[in-house]
Scaffold this motif. Structure first.
Motif, PDB file in Angstrom:
ATOM      1  N   GLU A  51       0.828  -1.193   0.000  1.00 59.00           N
ATOM      2  CA  GLU A  51       0.000   0.000   0.000  1.00 59.00           C
ATOM      3  C   GLU A  51       0.865   1.246   0.000  1.00 59.00           C
ATOM      4  OE1 GLU A  51      -3.535  -0.124  -0.085  1.00 59.00           O
ATOM      5  OE2 GLU A  51      -2.693  -1.959  -0.832  1.00 59.00           O
ATOM      6  N   PHE A  91     -21.592  -0.224   4.044  1.00 57.84           N
ATOM      7  CA  PHE A  91     -20.965  -1.434   4.585  1.00 57.84           C
ATOM      8  C   PHE A  91     -21.826  -2.030   5.697  1.00 57.84           C
ATOM      9  CE2 PHE A  91     -16.950   0.442   2.798  1.00 57.84           C
ATOM     10  CZ  PHE A  91     -16.675  -0.602   1.933  1.00 57.84           C
ATOM     11  N   LYS A 108     -10.397   4.197   6.432  1.00 56.89           N
ATOM     12  CA  LYS A 108     -11.097   5.334   5.818  1.00 56.89           C
ATOM     13  C   LYS A 108     -11.956   4.917   4.625  1.00 56.89           C
ATOM     14  CE  LYS A 108      -8.994   8.659   8.310  1.00 56.89           C
ATOM     15  NZ  LYS A 108      -7.651   9.154   8.271  1.00 56.89           N
ATOM     16  N   LYS A 111     -17.767   4.218   2.209  1.00 59.16           N
ATOM     17  CA  LYS A 111     -18.865   3.484   1.572  1.00 59.16           C
ATOM     18  C   LYS A 111     -18.333   2.582   0.455  1.00 59.16           C
ATOM     19  CE  LYS A 111     -20.734   6.958  -1.669  1.00 59.16           C
ATOM     20  NZ  LYS A 111     -20.740   6.264  -2.909  1.00 59.16           N
ATOM     21  N   SER A 113     -17.490   0.804  -3.018  1.00 59.60           N
ATOM     22  CA  SER A 113     -17.406   1.187  -4.429  1.00 59.60           C
ATOM     23  C   SER A 113     -18.436   0.342  -5.185  1.00 59.60           C
ATOM     24  CB  SER A 113     -16.000   0.903  -4.967  1.00 59.60           C
ATOM     25  OG  SER A 113     -15.762  -0.491  -4.969  1.00 59.60           O
ATOM     26  N   GLN A 116     -17.840  -3.346  -5.041  1.00 62.88           N
ATOM     27  CA  GLN A 116     -18.082  -3.843  -3.678  1.00 62.88           C
ATOM     28  C   GLN A 116     -19.575  -3.895  -3.390  1.00 62.88           C
ATOM     29  OE1 GLN A 116     -15.682  -0.982  -1.555  1.00 62.88           O
ATOM     30  NE2 GLN A 116     -13.766  -1.893  -2.259  1.00 62.88           N
ATOM     31  N   GLY A 138      -8.148  -0.574 -10.101  1.00 59.23           N
ATOM     32  CA  GLY A 138      -8.225   0.454  -9.064  1.00 59.23           C
ATOM     33  C   GLY A 138      -9.609   0.743  -8.539  1.00 59.23           C
ATOM     34  N   THR A 139     -10.551  -0.190  -8.686  1.00 58.82           N
ATOM     35  CA  THR A 139     -11.925   0.084  -8.244  1.00 58.82           C
ATOM     36  C   THR A 139     -12.283  -0.666  -6.949  1.00 58.82           C
ATOM     37  OG1 THR A 139     -12.688  -1.593  -9.814  1.00 58.82           O
ATOM     38  CG2 THR A 139     -12.878   0.715 -10.516  1.00 58.82           C
ATOM     39  N   GLY A 140     -11.334  -1.335  -6.345  1.00 56.42           N
ATOM     40  CA  GLY A 140     -11.582  -1.912  -5.019  1.00 56.42           C
ATOM     41  C   GLY A 140     -11.943  -3.387  -4.987  1.00 56.42           C
ATOM     42  N   LYS A 141     -11.407  -4.161  -5.924  1.00 57.30           N
ATOM     43  CA  LYS A 141     -11.697  -5.600  -5.927  1.00 57.30           C
ATOM     44  C   LYS A 141     -11.068  -6.284  -4.708  1.00 57.30           C
ATOM     45  CE  LYS A 141     -10.124  -5.995 -10.250  1.00 57.30           C
ATOM     46  NZ  LYS A 141     -10.038  -4.588 -10.683  1.00 57.30           N
ATOM     47  N   THR A 142      -9.885  -5.821  -4.323  1.00 61.42           N
ATOM     48  CA  THR A 142      -9.179  -6.461  -3.200  1.00 61.42           C
ATOM     49  C   THR A 142     -10.032  -6.471  -1.940  1.00 61.42           C
ATOM     50  OG1 THR A 142      -7.229  -5.436  -4.159  1.00 61.42           O
ATOM     51  CG2 THR A 142      -6.934  -6.513  -2.016  1.00 61.42           C
ATOM     52  N   ALA A 143     -10.669  -5.339  -1.648  1.00 66.16           N
ATOM     53  CA  ALA A 143     -11.485  -5.277  -0.433  1.00 66.16           C
ATOM     54  C   ALA A 143     -12.647  -6.258  -0.531  1.00 66.16           C
ATOM     55  CB  ALA A 143     -11.999  -3.861  -0.221  1.00 66.16           C
ATOM     56  N   ALA A 269      -9.499  -7.346 -13.690  1.00 61.23           N
ATOM     57  CA  ALA A 269     -10.011  -6.244 -14.514  1.00 61.23           C
ATOM     58  C   ALA A 269     -10.248  -6.733 -15.936  1.00 61.23           C
ATOM     59  CB  ALA A 269      -9.008  -5.088 -14.510  1.00 61.23           C
ATOM     60  N   GLY A 390      -2.093  -5.220 -10.517  1.00 62.47           N
ATOM     61  CA  GLY A 390      -2.526  -5.230  -9.123  1.00 62.47           C
ATOM     62  C   GLY A 390      -1.868  -4.228  -8.193  1.00 62.47           C
ATOM     63  N   ARG A 429      -5.885   5.500  -9.766  1.00 64.09           N
ATOM     64  CA  ARG A 429      -6.437   4.534  -8.804  1.00 64.09           C
ATOM     65  C   ARG A 429      -7.638   5.122  -8.077  1.00 64.09           C
ATOM     66  NH1 ARG A 429      -4.920  -0.238  -9.854  1.00 64.09           N
ATOM     67  NH2 ARG A 429      -5.057  -0.950  -7.699  1.00 64.09           N
ATOM     68  N   PHE A 430      -8.649   4.348  -7.942  1.00 62.36           N
ATOM     69  CA  PHE A 430      -9.870   4.661  -7.196  1.00 62.36           C
ATOM     70  C   PHE A 430     -10.370   6.085  -7.485  1.00 62.36           C
ATOM     71  CE2 PHE A 430     -12.761   4.666  -3.513  1.00 62.36           C
ATOM     72  CZ  PHE A 430     -13.337   3.412  -3.724  1.00 62.36           C
TER      73      PHE A 430
HETATM   74  N1  LIG Z   1     -14.681   1.552  -0.420  1.00 61.31           N
HETATM   75  C1  LIG Z   1     -13.514   2.169  -0.521  1.00 61.31           C
HETATM   76  N2  LIG Z   1     -13.347   3.427  -0.028  1.00 61.31           N
HETATM   77  C2  LIG Z   1     -12.163   4.067  -0.159  1.00 61.31           C
HETATM   78  N3  LIG Z   1     -11.062   3.555  -0.767  1.00 61.31           N
HETATM   79  C3  LIG Z   1     -11.165   2.318  -1.276  1.00 61.31           C
HETATM   80  C4  LIG Z   1     -12.385   1.557  -1.178  1.00 61.31           C
HETATM   81  N4  LIG Z   1     -12.184   0.370  -1.780  1.00 61.31           N
HETATM   82  C5  LIG Z   1     -10.898   0.371  -2.226  1.00 61.31           C
HETATM   83  N5  LIG Z   1     -10.288   1.536  -1.931  1.00 61.31           N
HETATM   84  C6  LIG Z   1      -8.904   1.920  -2.274  1.00 61.31           C
HETATM   85  O1  LIG Z   1      -8.839   1.936  -3.695  1.00 61.31           O
HETATM   86  C7  LIG Z   1      -7.529   1.575  -4.129  1.00 61.31           C
HETATM   87  C8  LIG Z   1      -7.640   0.542  -5.254  1.00 61.31           C
HETATM   88  O2  LIG Z   1      -8.207  -0.657  -4.760  1.00 61.31           O
HETATM   89  P1  LIG Z   1      -7.707  -2.094  -5.244  1.00 61.31           P
HETATM   90  O3  LIG Z   1      -6.218  -2.160  -5.203  1.00 61.31           O
HETATM   91  O4  LIG Z   1      -8.497  -3.085  -4.503  1.00 61.31           O
HETATM   92  O5  LIG Z   1      -8.171  -2.055  -6.764  1.00 61.31           O
HETATM   93  P2  LIG Z   1      -8.352  -3.274  -7.755  1.00 61.31           P
HETATM   94  O6  LIG Z   1      -9.722  -3.158  -8.312  1.00 61.31           O
HETATM   95  O7  LIG Z   1      -7.966  -4.545  -7.106  1.00 61.31           O
HETATM   96  O8  LIG Z   1      -7.301  -2.872  -8.879  1.00 61.31           O
HETATM   97  P3  LIG Z   1      -6.414  -3.781  -9.895  1.00 61.31           P
HETATM   98  O9  LIG Z   1      -7.342  -4.261 -10.970  1.00 61.31           O
HETATM   99  O10 LIG Z   1      -5.381  -2.837 -10.411  1.00 61.31           O
HETATM  100  O11 LIG Z   1      -5.842  -4.911  -9.087  1.00 61.31           O
HETATM  101  C9  LIG Z   1      -6.798   1.061  -2.900  1.00 61.31           C
HETATM  102  O12 LIG Z   1      -5.869   2.053  -2.486  1.00 61.31           O
HETATM  103  C10 LIG Z   1      -7.874   0.880  -1.856  1.00 61.31           C
HETATM  104  O13 LIG Z   1      -7.394   1.129  -0.558  1.00 61.31           O
END
Ligand SMILES: Nc1ncnc2c1ncn2[C@@H]1O[C@H](COP(=O)(O)OP(=O)(O)OP(=O)(O)O)[C@@H](O)[C@H]1O
Length: 486
Positions: A51, A91, A108, A111, A113, A116, A138-143, A269, A390, A429-430
Motif C-alpha cells: 500500500e 458497509f 477510511k 462506503k 465502491s 463492492q 483500481g476500483t476496489g476488488k481487493t477489499a 479487470a 494489481g 487509482r480509485f
Molecule cells: N470503499 C472504498 N473506499 C475508499 N477507498 C477504497 C475503497 N475500496 C478500495 N479503496 C482503495 O482503492 C484503491 C484501489 O483498490 P484495489 O487495489 O483493490 O483495486 P483493484 O480493483 O484490485 O485494482 P487492480 O485491478 O489494479 O488490481 C486502494 O488504495 C484501496 O485502498
C-alpha cells in the motif's frame, strides 16, 4: 505556460488523496516469464506490491465520478439482480462483523465502491456461491474478496480456511497487508506463502493464506499447509492465474486438491474471451459481474501517444518530458530488462531520481527498490511487466509505455490489450486522475495504438513531440480537471 511554470506542476498530485494507508511491507519474487523476447509481451516478471505510504493528514479526496455500470448475471435465474438484496449502499447493510466494520473505518473506507456494492452481497450470501467478478483497475476488488475471506473464516479454529493466490510475491504481500489492516480488530492471522517464507518445520495455523501458486503448491505437497478446512479460494488477477501457458497448471492442481465445495472467487479487470469458458469450469455455477468491452478503460486516465522519429529518439522525448514536467511519481514500462536498465542509468546520469525493477534483480534489491518508490524516495520506476498487475500505489500519476505491450511474434505481433489496461491502470487509482503516454517509433507501433483504440473504444490522442507547448497544454488541461466523488 512556460517550462518554469511546469516545474511547479505536479501531475494530478492535488487530486491524489486517499484513505490514510499505513505503509506496507513488501517483497518480491517469481520471475515467471522472460521479457527478453523481441515481440512477445513479457508476462508476469514478478511484481511489487504494498500500500501507498500516505501523509497522516490527507486533503479531502477529489476523485472522479464513475459512470460505468456492472453487468450482474446471477447463477439463480429466478433472482432479481436489481433487488436491494443484491446491492449494498453501505458497509453496514452487509451485516459484517463489527470488528470488520471497525477495520474498514480505520482504513477510511466510508462506503462501498460499485464493485463492492454489487459483489459483496453475493459473496457473503449463504449457501456460499462461486463468483467471477470483473471491474476496472483500481476500483476496489481487493477489499471485496478480502472481506469475504475475513467473513467466512472461523476465528476459533486455528487452521487455514481461506487461500488467496496472486501472480507475484509482491502482489501477495500487498494483499496480505490489506487483509491484515481490514482484520486488525479481529484475532485472525494471515500467512504469506511465498519463496523463502517457510521451511519444512513450518506448521501453518493462520486462517488466511495469501501466496503465489508455486509456493502454495509446494507447501501443500510437503504437508506444512493443511487444506482440509479450506472454505474459500480466491484467484486475484484470475485471467493471468488461469493462463495455461503460465500459472494455470499450478493453479489447477491446487484447486483439485481443495475440498470440493470450496467457494471459488475469480477477480480481474480483464477476462479475455479465451479464458471465459475456462473460468466457468474453474468456478462452476458462479454469479458473474462483467464489464462491457467499452467499459474496460478507466475514465480518469487520459491516454496519449507521441510519435518519436525512431527507437533512439524515444529516449530524447522521454528526457524532454521529465525535464519539462514535475511529475508526482511515474512508471515507465519497457519490453526488455536491458532497456529498463539502460534508461535508468541514462536518466540517473541526467540528474533524475529513478530506479529499474525487473525479474533478473535479486529479491533483496527488488524489495529495496519498490520500498524506495513506494516511500517516494525514487520518483520514477522503470520496469518490464513486473508491476503491471494489481500494484496499488496511489501517488503514481503517469504511466509511460516506452514500448507498447504486444502479443505474438514478428509480423503477427499485435497490441496486447489486457496488459495495456493493467499497465495504465497503475495510475488513476480509485477515481484519481492519471496520464498514460505511449511512445511509437515505426509503422508497427502506430498500428498497435490503432488496435488499442479499436479494442477499447477510446481515443488515444496524439501529442506532437516537437511542440512541447501543445504537450504542456494537453497534459495540463487533463490534470487541472477537477474531480468529483467516485
Ligand atoms: N470503499 C472504498 N473506499 C475508499 N477507498 C477504497 C475503497 N475500496 C478500495 N479503496 C482503495 O482503492 C484503491 C484501489 O483498490 P484495489 O487495489 O483493490 O483495486 P483493484 O480493483 O484490485 O485494482 P487492480 O485491478 O489494479 O488490481 C486502494 O488504495 C484501496 O485502498
Amino acid at each position: 505556460m512556460s517550462a518554469e511554470d511546469l516545474t511547479n506542476l505536479k501531475i494530478s498530485d492535488d487530486s491524489v488523496a486517499t484513505p490514510a494507508d499505513t505503509p506496507a511491507e513488501q517483497e518480491n519474487d517469481v520471475a515467471i516469464k522472460d521479457d527478453t523476447s523481441p515481440t512477445e509481451t513479457p508476462a508476469v516478471d514478478g511484481a511489487d506490491g504494498a500500500e501507498a505510504k500516505m501523509g497522516e493528514e490527507e486533503e479531502e479526496p477529489r476523485l472522479l465520478a464513475s459512470s460505468f455500470e456492472v453487468n450482474v448475471t446471477l447463477a439463480d435465474q429466478q433472482a432479481n439482480p436489481d433487488s436491494p438484496l443484491y446491492s449494498a449502499k453501505t458497509f453496514e447493510d452487509l451485516g459484517l462483523h463489527p470488528s470488520l466494520l471497525k477495520g474498514l473505518y480505520a482504513m477510511k473506507f466510508s462506503k462501498p465502491s460499485k464493485i463492492q456494492e454489487k459483489a459483496l452481497p453475493l459473496l457473503l450470501a449463504n449457501p456460499p456461491m462461486n463468483m467471477i467478478a470483473q471491474s476496472q483497475s483500481g476500483t476496489g476488488k481487493t477489499a471485496a474478496f478480502s472481506l469475504t475471506m475475513l467473513s467466512r473464516i472461523s476465528y476459533d479454529l486455528q487452521q487455514p480456511q481461506a487461500i488467496c493466490l496472486a501472480p507475484s510475491r509482491e502482489l501477495a504481500r500487498q494483499t496480505q497487508d490489506v487483509v491484515n489492516r481490514m482484520g486488525q480488530f479481529t484475532p485472525m492471522k494471515t500467512f504469506l506463502a511465498v519463496k523463502e517464507s517457510w521451511n519444512r518445520d513450518t506448521r501453518v495455523d493462520a486462517q488466511i493464506i495469501i501466496g503465489t501458486p508455486g509456493t502454495v503448491m509446494d507447501m501443500i505437497a510437503k504437508r506444512v499447509l493443511p487444506i482440509k478446512d479450506i472454505k474459500v479460494l480466491v484467484l486475484d488477477e484470475a485471467d493471468e492465474m488461469m493462463d495455461l501457458q503460465g500459472l494455470g497448471d499450478q493453479t489447477m492442481r491446487i484447486r483439485k486438491m481443495l475440498p470440493p465445495n470450496t467457494q471459488t472467487l475469480l477477480f480481474s479487470a480483464t477476462f479475455p474471451d479465451k479464458v471465459v469458458a475456462f473460468s466457468q469450469k474453474f468456478a462452476p455455477n458462479a454469479n458473474q459481474i462483467r464489464l462491457k468491452q467499452e467499459e474496460l478503460s478507466v475514465e480518469g486516465i487520459k491516454q496519449f501517444f507521441m510519435d518519436c522519429a525512431d527507437n533512439e529518439a524515444k529516449y530524447d522525448v522521454l528526457l524532454e518530458i521529465y525535464n519539462l514536467l514535475t511529475v508526482g511519481q511515474s512508471i515507465i514500462f519497457c519490453r526488455k530488462r536491458d532497456t529498463a536498465d539502460e534508461i535508468a542509468s541514462r536518466m540517473t546520469a541526467d540528474g533524475h531520481s529513478v530506479a529499474s525493477l525487473h525479474g533478473s534483480k535479486d529479491t533483496g534489491d527488488r524489495d529495496a527498490i519498490i520500498d524506495g518508490f513506494r516511500e517516494g524516495k525514487t520518483k520514477v520506476l522503470i520496469t518490464t511487466n513486473v508491476i503491471a498487475r494489481g500494484i496499488d500505489i496511489s501517488q503514481v500519476t503517469m504511466v509511460i509505455n516506452y514500448d507498447i505491450p504486444t502479443t505474438g511474434f514478428g509480423s503477427r505481433a499485435r497490441a496486447d490489450t489486457e496488459t495495456y489496461l493493467h499497465r495504465v491502470g497503475r495510475t488513476g487509482r480509485f477515481g484519481r486522475q492519471g496520464v498514460a503516454i505511449n511512445f511509437i517509433s515505426d509503422a508497427d507501433s502506430y498500428r498497435w495504438v490503432q488496435e488499442l483504440q479499436q479494442d477499447l473504444g477510446v481515443e488515444i490522442t496524439a501529442v506532437k513531440t516537437q511542440d512541447y507547448e501543445e504537450m504542456e497544454k494537453v497534459l495540463f488541461s487533463c490534470h487541472s480537471t477537477p474531480g468529483r466523488t467516485f
